[in-house]
Design a protein around this motif. Structure first.
Motif, mmCIF file in Angstrom:
data_model
loop_
_atom_site.group_PDB
_atom_site.id
_atom_site.type_symbol
_atom_site.label_atom_id
_atom_site.label_comp_id
_atom_site.label_asym_id
_atom_site.label_seq_id
_atom_site.Cartn_x
_atom_site.Cartn_y
_atom_site.Cartn_z
ATOM 1 N N VAL A 203 0.845 -1.196 0.000
ATOM 2 C CA VAL A 203 0.000 0.000 0.000
ATOM 3 C C VAL A 203 0.878 1.244 0.000
ATOM 4 O O VAL A 203 1.929 1.287 0.639
ATOM 5 C CB VAL A 203 -0.948 0.027 1.228
ATOM 6 N N GLU A 204 0.459 2.253 -0.742
ATOM 7 C CA GLU A 204 1.194 3.517 -0.747
ATOM 8 C C GLU A 204 1.134 4.143 0.637
ATOM 9 O O GLU A 204 0.123 4.068 1.332
ATOM 10 C CB GLU A 204 0.613 4.471 -1.787
ATOM 11 N N ALA A 205 2.249 4.770 1.037
ATOM 12 C CA ALA A 205 2.349 5.330 2.383
ATOM 13 C C ALA A 205 3.174 6.611 2.343
ATOM 14 O O ALA A 205 3.981 6.829 1.422
ATOM 15 C CB ALA A 205 3.000 4.321 3.326
ATOM 16 N N PRO A 206 3.006 7.477 3.344
ATOM 17 C CA PRO A 206 3.823 8.689 3.421
ATOM 18 C C PRO A 206 5.299 8.332 3.578
ATOM 19 O O PRO A 206 5.644 7.315 4.207
ATOM 20 C CB PRO A 206 3.293 9.404 4.670
ATOM 21 N N THR A 207 6.177 9.161 3.043
ATOM 22 C CA THR A 207 7.616 8.908 3.182
ATOM 23 C C THR A 207 8.126 9.304 4.557
ATOM 24 O O THR A 207 9.146 8.774 5.019
ATOM 25 C CB THR A 207 8.401 9.673 2.116
ATOM 26 N N HIS A 216 6.128 2.533 0.044
ATOM 27 C CA HIS A 216 5.075 1.531 0.205
ATOM 28 C C HIS A 216 5.281 0.783 1.512
ATOM 29 O O HIS A 216 6.407 0.398 1.841
ATOM 30 C CB HIS A 216 5.072 0.516 -0.937
ATOM 31 N N GLU A 217 4.199 0.585 2.234
ATOM 32 C CA GLU A 217 4.209 -0.321 3.374
ATOM 33 C C GLU A 217 3.673 -1.673 2.917
ATOM 34 O O GLU A 217 2.826 -1.745 2.025
ATOM 35 C CB GLU A 217 3.336 0.220 4.516
ATOM 36 N N TRP A 218 4.173 -2.725 3.561
ATOM 37 C CA TRP A 218 3.709 -4.088 3.293
ATOM 38 C C TRP A 218 2.945 -4.556 4.523
ATOM 39 O O TRP A 218 3.527 -4.818 5.562
ATOM 40 C CB TRP A 218 4.897 -4.986 2.968
ATOM 41 N N GLN A 219 1.626 -4.589 4.392
ATOM 42 C CA GLN A 219 0.729 -4.812 5.510
ATOM 43 C C GLN A 219 0.161 -6.227 5.480
ATOM 44 O O GLN A 219 -0.485 -6.635 4.516
ATOM 45 C CB GLN A 219 -0.422 -3.790 5.476
ATOM 46 N N CYS A 220 0.414 -6.969 6.570
ATOM 47 C CA CYS A 220 -0.097 -8.334 6.723
ATOM 48 C C CYS A 220 -1.403 -8.288 7.514
ATOM 49 O O CYS A 220 -1.433 -7.790 8.652
ATOM 50 C CB CYS A 220 0.932 -9.195 7.445
#
Length: 449
Positions: A203-207, A216-220
């Motif tokens: 998912v796109e995320a703030p830097t 991008h964060e990788w969310q489980c």
């Protein structure tokens, strides 16, 4: 082979229907890893990994290493201590906050227990540079312990003060080259999470403080997660959830309905640009012209957090379910109770021969429950709670001619069947068992590339 009686596994037995008063246990993975004798807390946010957890972590690290090296990455090791002056030059020291752990040496020089190493990699490239454009792109990685002074560590390994982490760093001649490598590395991330049978969304995320042009964060997806993602039921597009949004606003661009679920961040990836290379003078020489700052990218996976997130996402409240690729042991063999007719016909030597034949097929160690004074039912219940993917029981059918063995296979839930189902049970002869295990092994060897 290994024997259960020789394992260092300090199990915590909780009487049936007892109420747990320890308010420090806040999630399923923390409870299971503690009860099953896999971890032991030493202080707030600090844990000793006991032998079975260490085996699982070793497997996970090897899997992570295999996937990151499939992209051409080369392994290095930085010191855990980084000079504060590097962080001052990059401008990150002031914004690091109280989570940064700091120390001084006897000469009063200040250091950080670095939570990430962007400054260190930029300083290394500057020290050996300028690089030639022919040496780029370059991808270096390490796996090591990181430290963060969490204000309120909780959920066990999901939010700890010391943790294992993969951190990889790319150096590129241009932004488009950085993006190409970014897609290769994040493709390896996807394959890794597929092997682990986890529902992980990019998912796109703030830097944020890291900076850069893309993050991008990788969310489980997991019930105890402190984050949340919205996933489209039509096109599977995912995004970080906005808590302020009303239900009516939660629609995907395709028109589909977004379903919200709690999640755990298990990885983060960035294209950093020249945020670190410029102030730290990490440059390369192009085909013509003066040296230019390298364009950087970085890639992180919290390995101990990923281990705990796997348990959190796949397990029931009563028992662990491992991704088969990282289970401490893939197979446990439970022999008959001593003195029973099965024991007389099968014997201890027969149990060991069975385990040895399985080891030859699976090409890895098998665990044998050699506590023959306990009933099969008691040992089976304990093996089920530990989540061993395959349980082979030398029970009453092992005294038949030909002998048959009860085989229980546990599979993690998947996208089509998100709820945990009981282990499937079959009765197999010795040759049928070995053939079945060989087939399972071939099916589960997912290619990296």
């Amino acid at each position: 082979m290994r024997y259960v009686s020789q394992l260092f596994q300090p199990i915590i037995s909780i009487p049936k229907n007892a109420k747990i008063k320890n308010t420090e246990i806040t999630c399923k993975s923390q409870k299971l890893l503690l009860e099953c004798g896999l971890v032991r807390p030493t202080a707030a946010g600090l844990f000793t990994l006991l032998p079975l957890a260490r085996r699982a972590l070793d497997k996970l690290e090897a899997l992570v290493q295999k996937h990151i090296e499939s992209t051409g990455a080369q392994r290095i090791s930085f010191p855990a201590l980084a000079s504060e002056s590097l962080w001052e030059r990059s401008g990150r020291l002031a914004g690091g906050g109280p989570e940064l752990m700091t120390v001084k040496d006897r000469h009063d020089k200040k250091y950080l227990l670095a939570p990430t190493h962007e400054e260190s990699i930029a300083d290394l490239l500057a020290d050996v540079g300028p690089l030639s454009y022919k040496q780029l792109p370059l991808l270096l990685y390490q796996i090591g312990n990181k430290y963060r002074d969490e204000h309120r560590p909780k959920h066990g390994l999901l939010r700890a003060r010391e943790f294992r982490m993969l951190d990889a760093y790319g150096a590129h001649a241009a932004a488009d080259c950085a993006r190409e490598q970014y897609e290769r590395v994040t493709g390896a991330y996807r394959r890794l999470f597929d092997v682990l049978q986890l529902n992980v969304h990019r998912v796109e995320a703030p830097t944020g403080e890291m900076g850069g042009s893309l993050s991008h964060e990788w969310q489980c997806v997991a019930g105890a997660g402190e984050d949340a993602v919205d996933v489209c039921l039509s096109c599977s597009h995912a995004r970080l959830a906005d808590p302020s949004e009303r239900d009516a606003e939660r629609r995907c661009q395709c028109g589909g309905t977004l379903r919200r679920g709690n999640s755990v961040e298990v990885g983060h990836t960035f294209i950093l640009g020249t945020k670190y290379s410029e102030p730290l003078r990490a440059t390369f020489t192009p085909a013509s012209g003066a040296p230019q700052p390298v364009v950087m990218s970085c890639y992180g996976i919290g390995i101990t957090r990923l281990l705990a997130a796997s348990v959190e996402a796949l397990s029931t409240e009563q028992s662990i379910t491992w991704p088969r690729a990282i289970a401490p042991f893939n197979t446990i063999v439970i022999g008959p109770k001593e003195g029973s007719k099965e024991w007389i016909s099968h014997g201890w030597e027969g149990v060991k021969q069975m385990a040895h034949s399985i080891e030859e097929v699976q090409q890895e160690e098998v665990l044998v429950d050699d506590r023959h004074s306990l009933t099969i039912g008691k040992r089976l219940m304990m093996a089920d709670k530990m989540g061993y993917p395959t349980i082979v029981v030398c029970g009453k059918h092992s005294a038949e001619s030909p002998p048959r063995y009860e085989v229980l296979h546990r599979s993690p839930p998947n996208s089509t069947s998100p709820h945990q189902s009981p282990p499937s049970t079959t009765l197999l002869t010795h040759s049928e068992l070995l053939h079945s295990l060989a087939d399972n092994g071939r099916q589960e060897r997912i290619p990296v590339l």
